[in-house]
Scaffold this active site. Structure first.
Site, PDB file in Angstrom:
ATOM      1  N   GLY A  44       2.738   3.950  -0.440  1.00 38.91           N
ATOM      2  CA  GLY A  44       3.521   3.754   0.781  1.00 38.91           C
ATOM      3  C   GLY A  44       4.975   4.164   0.740  1.00 38.91           C
ATOM      4  CD  GLU A  99       6.319  -2.504  -2.048  1.00 38.73           C
ATOM      5  OE1 GLU A  99       5.959  -1.587  -1.286  1.00 38.73           O
ATOM      6  OE2 GLU A  99       5.529  -3.341  -2.511  1.00 38.73           O
ATOM      7  CG  ASP A 100       5.222   0.510   1.973  1.00 36.58           C
ATOM      8  OD1 ASP A 100       5.349  -0.578   1.357  1.00 36.58           O
ATOM      9  OD2 ASP A 100       4.103   0.943   2.309  1.00 36.58           O
ATOM     10  CG  ASP A 103       2.811  -8.115   5.881  1.00 32.46           C
ATOM     11  OD1 ASP A 103       3.358  -8.555   6.896  1.00 32.46           O
ATOM     12  OD2 ASP A 103       1.563  -8.035   5.777  1.00 32.46           O
ATOM     13  CG  ASP A 159      -2.013   3.071   4.427  1.00 34.56           C
ATOM     14  OD1 ASP A 159      -1.124   2.290   4.028  1.00 34.56           O
ATOM     15  OD2 ASP A 159      -3.226   2.837   4.260  1.00 34.56           O
TER      16      ASP A 159
HETATM   17  P1  IMP Z   1       2.639  -7.834   1.118  1.00 33.53           P
HETATM   18  O1  IMP Z   1       2.112  -7.967  -0.269  1.00 33.53           O
HETATM   19  O2  IMP Z   1       1.834  -8.661   2.100  1.00 33.53           O
HETATM   20  O3  IMP Z   1       4.115  -8.073   1.242  1.00 33.53           O
HETATM   21  O4  IMP Z   1       2.312  -6.378   1.592  1.00 33.53           O
HETATM   22  C1  IMP Z   1       2.985  -5.300   1.165  1.00 33.53           C
HETATM   23  C2  IMP Z   1       2.134  -4.059   1.331  1.00 33.53           C
HETATM   24  O5  IMP Z   1       1.197  -4.159   2.417  1.00 33.53           O
HETATM   25  C3  IMP Z   1       3.025  -2.903   1.654  1.00 33.53           C
HETATM   26  O6  IMP Z   1       3.486  -2.259   0.475  1.00 33.53           O
HETATM   27  C4  IMP Z   1       2.145  -2.026   2.508  1.00 33.53           C
HETATM   28  O7  IMP Z   1       1.419  -1.131   1.694  1.00 33.53           O
HETATM   29  C5  IMP Z   1       1.172  -2.978   3.181  1.00 33.53           C
HETATM   30  N1  IMP Z   1       1.562  -3.291   4.576  1.00 33.53           N
HETATM   31  C6  IMP Z   1       2.028  -4.463   5.064  1.00 33.53           C
HETATM   32  N2  IMP Z   1       2.302  -4.389   6.368  1.00 33.53           N
HETATM   33  C7  IMP Z   1       2.022  -3.129   6.747  1.00 33.53           C
HETATM   34  C8  IMP Z   1       2.132  -2.400   7.996  1.00 33.53           C
HETATM   35  O8  IMP Z   1       2.542  -2.907   9.061  1.00 33.53           O
HETATM   36  N3  IMP Z   1       1.735  -1.093   7.960  1.00 33.53           N
HETATM   37  C9  IMP Z   1       1.293  -0.479   6.829  1.00 33.53           C
HETATM   38  N4  IMP Z   1       1.200  -1.109   5.646  1.00 33.53           N
HETATM   39  C10 IMP Z   1       1.563  -2.417   5.592  1.00 33.53           C
HETATM   40 MG    MG Z   2      -0.302   0.378   2.014  1.00 31.38          MG
END
Ligand code: IMP
Ligand code: MG
Length: 179
Positions: A44, A99-100, A103, A159
Site C-alpha cells: 500500500g 504506511e499508507d 485504520d 487497493d
Molecule cells: P489496520 O491494521 O486496521 O490499521 O489497517 C491497516 C491496513 O489496512 C492498511 O495498511 C491498508 O492496507 C488497509 N486499509 C485500511 N483501510 C483501508 C482503506 O480505506 N482502503 C484501502 N486499504 C485500507
Molecule cells: Mg492493503
C-alpha cells in the site's frame, strides 16, 4: 479507472503533493545529522513512499517490509504476518516506517512490537492517511498526511481486492463491506 466510476477525489494530486512536501520538510529537520533508514510497508505505501523520500532532503537509505493485513475481501486479519522481511539488521539505527493508512491500528501496533525487538536506536511512524474513528488500539503516528472520515478509500497505492492502486488520487469506494 475514471472519475465516473469513483466520483470526485477526496484528496487530489495537488493537495497530496503539497502535503508530502511539508512532511518531507519536517522529517528533514527532525532527522538532520542522523543516518535515517526509511522503510516502506508494502504494498500500500509504495506510491506515497516514492514521493515522500524525494521530499526528504537527507541522504536516507531505504528498505521495505511486506505484511499481510487485509485479505481479498478486505477483512482485517487481526494479526499481522510478515510476508517479506527487511533486507538488513536495524539494530542501533534511526528508523522511520512509512504506511499508507492507519485504520484499526493493528498493523502499526504489531509492526512496532516486531521492529522494537530488533533494537533500533529510534522508531517512528509516518502514514499518508489516518482513519482515527476506526481505531481499536491506541497507536502513536508521528507524521500524518491527512485525517480522513470512516470511508473505504482507494488509489495512490491503496487497493480494494488488490486493484485501483494506480489511481493517481485518493477516492472513496462506495458499498464496501469492511467488517
Ligand atoms: P489496520 O491494521 O486496521 O490499521 O489497517 C491497516 C491496513 O489496512 C492498511 O495498511 C491498508 O492496507 C488497509 N486499509 C485500511 N483501510 C483501508 C482503506 O480505506 N482502503 C484501502 N486499504 C485500507
Ligand atoms: Mg492493503
Amino acid at each position: 479507472m475514471s472519475e465516473r466510476i469513483f466520483g470526485k477525489p477526496i484528496i487530489t494530486q495537488v493537495e497530496m503533493q503539497r502535503r508530502i512536501k511539508e512532511l518531507g520538510r519536517r522529517i528533514s529537520i527532525d532527522y538532520e545529522g542522523k543516518d535515517l533508514l526509511v522503510v516502506g510497508v508494502l504494498k500500500g505505501a509504495f506510491a506515497f513512499f516514492a514521493d515522500l523520500i524525494r521530499a526528504i532532503r537527507l541522504p536516507v537509505r531505504v528498505d521495505f517490509i511486506m505484511v499481510s493485513s487485509y485479505g481479498v475481501k478486505s477483512k482485517s486479519a487481526g494479526r499481522v504476518k510478515v510476508i517479506s522481511d527487511l533486507t538488513a539488521d536495524i539494530a542501533g539505527q534511526d528508523v522511520l516506517i512509512v504506511e499508507d493508512i492507519v485504520d484499526s491500528g493493528l498493523t502499526v501496533n504489531s509492526l512496532k512490537k516486531n521492529l522494537l525487538s530488533r533494537r533500533p536506536k529510534s522508531l517512528r511512524f509516518c502514514a499518508l492517511l489516518d482513519k482515527q474513528e476506526r481505531r481499536k488500539i491506541d497507536v502513536v503516528i508521528d507524521y500524518v498526511g491527512f485525517k480522513i472520515p470512516n470511508k473505504y478509500v482507494v488509489g495512490y497505492g491503496l487497493d480494494y481486492q488488490d486493484k485501483y492502486r494506480n489511481l493517481p488520487y485518493i477516492a472513496v469506494l462506495e458499498n464496501v463491506d469492511e467488517e
